[in-house]
Design a protein around this motif. Structure first.
Motif, PDB file in Angstrom:
ATOM      1  N   ASP A  40      -8.182  -2.864   5.879  1.00 10.75           N
ATOM      2  CA  ASP A  40      -6.892  -2.183   5.798  1.00 10.75           C
ATOM      3  C   ASP A  40      -5.737  -3.180   5.922  1.00 10.75           C
ATOM      4  O   ASP A  40      -4.713  -3.046   5.244  1.00 10.75           O
ATOM      5  N   SER A  43      -5.309  -4.746   2.652  1.00 14.13           N
ATOM      6  CA  SER A  43      -4.750  -3.804   1.688  1.00 14.13           C
ATOM      7  C   SER A  43      -3.247  -3.619   1.884  1.00 14.13           C
ATOM      8  O   SER A  43      -2.506  -3.488   0.913  1.00 14.13           O
ATOM      9  N   PHE A  46      -1.102  -6.104  -0.035  1.00 11.51           N
ATOM     10  CA  PHE A  46      -1.234  -6.244  -1.485  1.00 11.51           C
ATOM     11  C   PHE A  46       0.003  -5.810  -2.279  1.00 11.51           C
ATOM     12  O   PHE A  46       0.409  -6.520  -3.201  1.00 11.51           O
ATOM     13  N   HIS A  83      -2.409  -2.703  -9.362  1.00 10.01           N
ATOM     14  CA  HIS A  83      -3.020  -2.895  -8.044  1.00 10.01           C
ATOM     15  C   HIS A  83      -2.056  -2.465  -6.943  1.00 10.01           C
ATOM     16  O   HIS A  83      -2.443  -1.812  -5.971  1.00 10.01           O
ATOM     17  N   HIS A  87      -2.783   0.464  -4.056  1.00 12.43           N
ATOM     18  CA  HIS A  87      -2.793   0.117  -2.634  1.00 12.43           C
ATOM     19  C   HIS A  87      -1.610   0.739  -1.903  1.00 12.43           C
ATOM     20  O   HIS A  87      -1.700   1.005  -0.689  1.00 12.43           O
ATOM     21  N   ASN A  88      -0.521   1.010  -2.590  1.00  5.73           N
ATOM     22  CA  ASN A  88       0.567   1.772  -1.974  1.00  5.73           C
ATOM     23  C   ASN A  88       0.112   3.175  -1.616  1.00  5.73           C
ATOM     24  O   ASN A  88       0.538   3.732  -0.590  1.00  5.73           O
ATOM     25  N   TRP A  90      -2.853   4.036  -0.677  1.00  8.47           N
ATOM     26  CA  TRP A  90      -3.621   3.946   0.570  1.00  8.47           C
ATOM     27  C   TRP A  90      -2.702   3.634   1.744  1.00  8.47           C
ATOM     28  O   TRP A  90      -2.892   4.149   2.852  1.00  8.47           O
ATOM     29  N   ASN A  91      -1.690   2.810   1.521  1.00  7.53           N
ATOM     30  CA  ASN A  91      -0.743   2.530   2.598  1.00  7.53           C
ATOM     31  C   ASN A  91      -0.065   3.805   3.094  1.00  7.53           C
ATOM     32  O   ASN A  91       0.223   3.954   4.288  1.00  7.53           O
ATOM     33  N   VAL A 159     -12.205   1.292  -4.910  1.00  8.29           N
ATOM     34  CA  VAL A 159     -10.888   0.641  -5.037  1.00  8.29           C
ATOM     35  C   VAL A 159     -11.042  -0.872  -5.043  1.00  8.29           C
ATOM     36  O   VAL A 159     -10.500  -1.581  -5.904  1.00  8.29           O
ATOM     37  N   PHE A 160     -11.795  -1.379  -4.084  1.00 10.71           N
ATOM     38  CA  PHE A 160     -11.918  -2.831  -3.971  1.00 10.71           C
ATOM     39  C   PHE A 160     -12.822  -3.406  -5.055  1.00 10.71           C
ATOM     40  O   PHE A 160     -12.650  -4.565  -5.453  1.00 10.71           O
ATOM     41  N   HIS A 163     -10.461  -3.618  -8.057  1.00 14.83           N
ATOM     42  CA  HIS A 163      -9.504  -4.689  -7.808  1.00 14.83           C
ATOM     43  C   HIS A 163     -10.160  -6.049  -8.012  1.00 14.83           C
ATOM     44  O   HIS A 163      -9.591  -6.936  -8.671  1.00 14.83           O
TER      45      HIS A 163
END
Length: 291
Positions: A40, A43, A46, A83, A87-88, A90-91, A159-160, A163
């Motif tokens: 996390d 992430s 990113f 990307h 990742h935003n 997830w943030n 996700v990863f 990426h």
């Protein structure tokens, strides 16, 4: 082109649905707070980092005359932008958990703006090329024999995986701009790579500490988490960073070029599965089974 080079096509993939609005557990990586929050912490950096990478390369775009290289730069920027979007997402979920995402993003923003505003023009580009090498070897860490995402929720693993696949595809873009356009020499390249390796680890672990504290763990609980987590990262055989070390050291060879990086076994499997299904989760499942 010599026989050691690995050429890949840069394919910007958009509108991907990973199900990040679903019921993903708080500690989604093997139920382990340290492992989860380590990833996390990565992430969270990113979205700001991707904007920095794009800015570093864009500075030189007007000096590039080769149409193929211009196309690669364009696709690199599209991939990196996508990307940042994912990742935003997830943030935003991490913010809902009370994680200090905003403070970490502000730190990263100041750090990268300082580079762009105070260092010689080519140095942010060299830093970008260094970090791009680190992320290009991430695919092997995600799907290797001792995958550091074993036990992960499949949505986050997807996700990863996606990426990492795209990082492998555009692994040479910033490096080529650095060498062909910015004309950066060997000692600058390896010196900044050494700084990037240290910075990458120190900042990630610093952010990890903040997140674990925000999760409410006591000092004693955090100490136990750090003891087991650092062994997971640095144990001599099978540690996350230990396994990556040989590939990282390739960058220090005088004749190194990113196209010399061995294609990870997962790359073709992921690509074929995604092309057939259009589903990044299915591509991740297929690749995990093949690994």
């Amino acid at each position: 082109m010599d026989s050691n080079t690995i050429q890949t096509h840069i394919v910007p993939r958009t509108d991907l649905d990973f199900g990040l609005d679903g019921d993903i557990p708080r500690y989604w990586l093997d139920g382990h707070p340290f492992k989860t929050r380590f990833v996390d912490a990565l992430s969270m950096t990113f979205p700001i980092g991707e904007r920095f990478f794009i800015s570093s390369v864009r500075r030189y775009r007007d000096q590039i005359t080769d149409p193929q290289q211009l196309a690669e730069v364009r696709d690199f920027m599209r991939q990196e932008g996508q990307h940042g979007i994912v990742h935003n997402q997830w943030n935003d979920r991490l913010r809902e958990q009370g994680v200090p995402v905003d403070a970490i993003e502000q730190f990263c923003d100041r750090f990268f703006k300082w580079q762009l505003g105070n260092l010689p023009q080519s140095w942010p580009l060299v830093y970008t090329a260094s970090v791009e090498h680190l992320t290009a070897i991430m695919a092997d860490a995600v799907f290797g024999n001792a995958s550091f995402l074993q036990g992960a929720d499949e949505r986050m693993r997807a996700v990863f995986a996606w990426h990492a696949i795209e990082e492998f595809e555009h692994k040479a873009v910033a490096f080529d701009v650095m060498q062909k356009t910015a004309k950066v020499g060997y000692f600058t390249r390896v010196g900044i790579m050494a700084a990037a390796v240290i910075t990458f680890q120190v900042l990630t672990l610093h952010f990890l500490g903040k997140v674990l504290k925000s999760d409410g763990f006591s000092f004693g609980q955090r100490a136990r988490l750090w003891a087991s987590g650092m062994w997971w990262l640095y144990k001599p055989v099978g540690g996350v960073f230990s396994r990556m070390a040989p590939a990282v050291l390739q960058y220090f060879k005088p004749g190194f070029h990113p196209t010399h990086i061995k294609e990870p076994a997962c790359y073709r499997v992921w690509n074929e599965s995604y092309e057939n299904s259009g589903d990044p989760l299915q591509a991740s499942r297929s690749t995990l089974l093949a690994a």
